[in-house]
Structures are given as structure tokens and as C-alpha cells.
Motif scaffolding. Structure first.
Motif: not given
Length: 524
Positions: A471-477, A479-486, A500-503
Motif C-alpha cells: 500500500y505504501l509502495e515507493g516509500v515502503s518498499p 523505489y527510487k524511480k517512483n519518487q518522480k510521481d509521489i 517500479q513494481g507495476t508493469a
């Protein structure tokens, strides 16, 4: 045309009361005798006043029988594409002995099928089809002429935007699937059909993009949908509660939307959508907490505007959760944290108040929630006026009567405004519910109670999943790439990869430009 009535029934109440065992009607096959088939059709649809029956002469020595449910079919199409061709064809070919295949010779409807059992015929009739029975054959011809009066495509009422598409989903399933198809012009877009509900027989479509969606998630959601055994599905909320990972969590694990562009964006990121006939609200999953804090306009406006609005949104999220609890804790246990002038001002305002701060806050919060609910349920012409005037009048009268203090009215008002900035209603209502345990813990244990409650919620969120996705994907765990859209959104020309984590099968969204940045023309 003639309609069925109660007097046309072929079985009596006494026959029904005998309770004699009989084989399921759905498994019975058609007979060559048209009269027996007509008798069976009227027996099945006994006391259905919306059934329409019509006898037709299709050839010199051959009769036919047509029946359907009025109101859910297109009557004009039946008359022009079925009845008229049969009548004209019979007059022009009176010497014909029989008509073998009406769907290939007379009827010009595109969606046609055949059935030999009454189960298939019943399914066709209740799904807005016309059934044609012919004398001397054990096959029924079923023509799809779905119609009736339904709401057209309009602007979504629950997700208004200043910039963005104005089309919204409707209550018609095929209109909704078409709105998604208009935006995703690829054969990789799959639409898998299900029928759920023993009585309602509700059509449901699972949509995803092959090659982007995680096959394990698609198999999982398919299994969950097939395992649903219920008498009826009236809205997508039924499906949401029946297939979510953690049914006792207050946090939503699926997002619902009226906007086709929102569904399309989710599909392009490797998610899936569940469309339910009879409702404009489409479920999309898997989702994270960060997705529920995003609005469609975040991607349509320029990135620095979106970043400012997102940061503001997260600030008000914390205000909506913590502000009443912090006020209660500070005034009750930690007055030394405030400047002396402010403490004296608040103490003077609360001098005549007969209730503790916690009781005062609970009274005001419950009154505010009641006003908000009343504003939603009342007609639009008076709903907003009642909610606004009610808050002003009740707040002012309560302060003058010495029931609540003026600072408490300000705190509750700020908290209410802050909760309105959350773009998704299902997350906003969760925040409004969590506010009360924070207030109770603050009134009993002070700041220590707030910390305990916050840690408990944080632990719960880290264990929460949406179809197996954290539920907190991008922060926990992390993912550096996800920080572009959180918490912010970088420019589109930097969002080369999907989160990261999808597709997982196709993580690349677009090709990288020159040095990763668009360059102006040399002539400028």
C-alpha cells in the motif's frame, strides 16, 4: 403485438402449491411443435406484464413466434429490421413452403445466435434480446437488440476538473467499455466478461492491457470474481467489498472513478479495471496511498503547478488528521508549549465553557459531520445553503451561548476545509473517521497518545496490500524511480519509466530525449 397478463398463465396456484418435483426448465430442449414451445415460453414468463408476444407468418406453411421484454430492447429496430422484413418477404414470396434460416435471409441485425435449450433462451431474453421460434425446428434464433431509455454520456459529477476530458461513464456497460476503447486503440486491451448474481445476472467486465498487467494479479482477480456467490450485484461497491485483500481495514484498497481517462491511465501503468453494468463507477486496482492522493489535473497542468498543489494537499492531509488531536493534547496537558499570550487568550475564551476540551471537540466534530451529510442528501438547490448557513448559525450561536469556545470553532472549520482537499472521497472519509481515535487518545494521554495512534496506523499501512501490491509502495518498499510521481511530479519528459513494481513486463513508457531534456529550436 400483445402483452402477457395474469390470465394467460398456463399453471395455477394450486399446481405450484403441490410442490411436485420436476426437471429444471433451463435444461429442457425445444420441440418441433411450435404450439408446445409457445406454451413453455408463456409458462416460464408467467405474470410478466412487460413481456411482448407476436405471431408471424414467415412462409406459406410455416409460422413463427417472437417474444421479448418491453423497455430494455430497441422497439424501432425490431419493427424495422425484423417485423417489416418478415411481412414484406411473406407477401413477395407467398409460394414458399418454408423458411430455413431467417437470420441469413430476412433479418438484417448483426448480432445473432442460435439456441436449443430453454436456459439459453431465458438468458437471451433477460439480456435484452428478441427470441424467434419457428414451427418444425428445434432451434431458436436470438437477436441482440439491446436498447431502452438510459442516461447518456455526461460530465462526471463527483470528479470535476478545470482542465481535462468532460466525458464520464454511464450506467450502460457497453458505452463504458467503448469510452475506454476510444482512448486505447490496441488489440492488447482485453475485456473479459463475467456474469455475477443469481437473480440480477449482472454483466461485469475485467479490463487490462496484455503485456503490461501482471499475469499473477489477473489470475488472482479472475479467481476472486469467479468465487463470488451472491443473489445480486447492484453497484460496484458490492464487488469491492467481496474481493479486497483486507476487508476490516478502514483504508480503501481499490479506487473508484467516473472518468475514462483515469481508468486509461491506470491500465497504462499495469493495473486493471472492473466495469459493472448499471453503475458509472468503475473500480481500478491495485492502488497505493499515493495514488489516492492524486487528481487527474496533476497530469494535465504544467509540472510546477501540480507540485505546488500536491504539496499543499499533503500539508492539509496532516492538518485534517492531527489538528483537533494536537489542540486537545496541548490545551489539556501541554500548555507550556504555547506562548503565554496565546495561552491566556485561549483560557479567556474557554473561561465560561462547561465541558472539557475533548467533549467540546467531539460535539463540534459530530455536528460538522451531520451538517456535511445533510448537505449531501438534500436537493442541490438547498443542500449547499443549509450546510453553509447551518455551520455559521450553529457555530455563532454555540459560541454566544457559551457551549463551545471560538478557538474550537476555528479548529473544526480548518479541519473540515482540510479534508475537502483530499481528491478521493473514500480516502477522505477514512481520514474523517481516523480523526476521532486521535482526539480520544489525545484527550486521555496527550501527545503520547497521538504518537501511539500514529505508530499503530503506520504499522497497519506497512502491512496493507492491494492485490498483493504494498500500500505504501515507493516509500515502503522504497523505489527510487517512483519518487518522480509521489509527493511531486517531475516533467513528463523525465517520466521515461512506469512506476517500479507495476508493469513488470514492460517498464518503459517512452524513449529518452536529447540529454533527457527538450531543446528549443536554434532560431529562437
Amino acid at each position: 403485438m400483445s402483452k402477457s397478463g395474469g390470465s394467460q398463465g398456463l399453471i395455477s396456484t394450486s399446481d405450484v402449491m403441490l410442490g411436485l418435483p420436476s426437471p429444471p426448465i433451463e435444461e429442457e430442449c425445444l420441440q418441433k411443435d411450435l404450439a408446445r414451445n409457445i406454451e413453455m415460453a408463456k409458462k416460464i414468463f408467467l405474470d410478466c406484464s412487460d413481456m411482448v408476444y407476436r405471431d408471424i407468418q414467415v412462409a406459406q406453411d410455416q409460422k413463427a413466434f417472437l417474444f421479448y421484454i418491453e423497455g430494455i430492447v430497441d422497439s424501432q429496430e425490431i419493427e424495422s429490421q425484423m417485423l417489416k422484413p418478415f411481412i414484406i418477404g411473406y407477401v413477395e414470396n407467398e409460394d414458399e413452403d418454408s423458411l430455413e434460416s431467417p437470420q441469413n435471409t430476412r433479418v438484417s441485425l448483426s448480432q445473432a445466435s442460435k439456441a436449443t435449450t430453454w436456459g439459453d433462451i431465458i438468458t437471451g431474453v433477460i439480456n435484452a434480446s428478441v427470441v424467434l421460434l419457428m414451427d418444425g425446428t428445434t432451434e431458436a434464433h436470438i437477436f441482440n437488440v439491446k436498447g431502452g431509455v438510459r442516461r447518456g454520456v455526461e460530465e462526471p459529477q463527483t470528479e470535476t476538473v478545470i482542465r481535462g476530458p468532460r466525458e464520464g461513464f454511464t450506467e450502460t456497460l457497453r458505452v463504458n467499455t467503448a469510452l475506454v476503447r476510444f482512448r486505447l486503440k490496441t488489440p492488447k486491451l482485453k475485456m473479459v466478461s463475467f456474469v455475477i448474481g443469481d437473480e440480477t445476472k449482472t454483466d461485469i467486465v475485467l479490463s487490462y492491457i496484455e503485456g503490461l498487467a501482471d499475469p499473477k494479479q489477473i489470475r488472482d482477480v479472475t479467481k476472486r470474481l469467479k468465487e463470488i456467490k451472491i443473489d445480486g450485484i447492484l453497484e460496484s461497491g458490492y464487488i469491492e467489498e467481496l474481493i479486497e485483500d483486507h476487508p476490516y481495514s478502514p483504508f480503501p484498497q481499490m479506487q473508484y472513478t467516473e472518468r475514462p481517462d483515469t481508468v486509461t491511465a491506470q491500465l497504462l501503468e499495469g493495473g486493471f479495471a472492473i466495469l459493472v453494468d448499471g453503475t458509472p463507477f468503475v473500480l481500478i486496482a491495485p492502488v497505493s496511498l499515493w495514488q489516492l492522493m492524486q487528481a487527474s489535473e496533476d497530469y494535465y497542468e504544467r509540472f510546477f503547478i501540480s507540485d505546488f498543489i500536491r504539496i499543499l494537499r499533503y500539508m492539509f492531509l496532516f492538518i485534517a488528521i492531527f489538528l483537533p488531536g494536537l489542540y486537545i493534547a496541548v490545551i489539556t496537558f501541554h500548555q507550556d508549549m504555547l506562548p503565554s499570550t496565546l495561552v491566556l487568550s485561549i483560557a479567556a475564551a474557554r473561561e465560561a465553557i462547561p465541558f472539557p476540551v475533548l467533549v467540546e471537540a467531539l460535539m463540534m466534530e459530530i455536528a460538522f459531520e451531520a451538517l456535511r451529510e445533510a448537505g449531501i442528501r438534500l436537493p442541490k438547490t438547498v443542500g449547499q445553503a443549509v450546510s453553509i448557513l447551518g455551520a455559521l448559525v450553529i457555530g455563532q450561536a454555540a459560541v454566544e451561548a457559551g457551549i463551545v469556545s471560538a478557538p474550537m470553532v476555528i479548529i473544526v472549520s480548518l479541519t473540515g476545509i482540510a479534508s475537502f482537499t483530499i481528491p478521493r472521497f473514500n480516502l477522505a472519509i477514512t481520514v474523517r473517521l481516523l480523526r476521532f481515535p486521535f482526539m480520544i487518545m489525545a484527550g486521555t494521554l496527550g501527545l503520547f497518545g497521538i504518537v501511539i495512534t500514529f505508530v499503530w496506523i503506520l504499522v497497519h499501512l506497512t502491512h496493507l496490500t492491494s492485490f498483493g501490491r504494498p500500500y505504501l509502495e515507493g516509500v515502503s518498499p522504497y523505489y527510487k524511480k517512483n519518487q518522480k510521481d509521489i509527493f511531486i511530479r517531475v516533467p513528463w519528459w523525465k517520466m521515461i519509466h512506469r512506476p517500479q513494481g507495476t508493469a513488470r513486463n514492460n517498464n518503459k513508457r517512452m524513449e529518452k530525449g536529447i540529454n533527457g531534456t527538450p531543446k528549443p529550436d536554434k532560431g529562437w
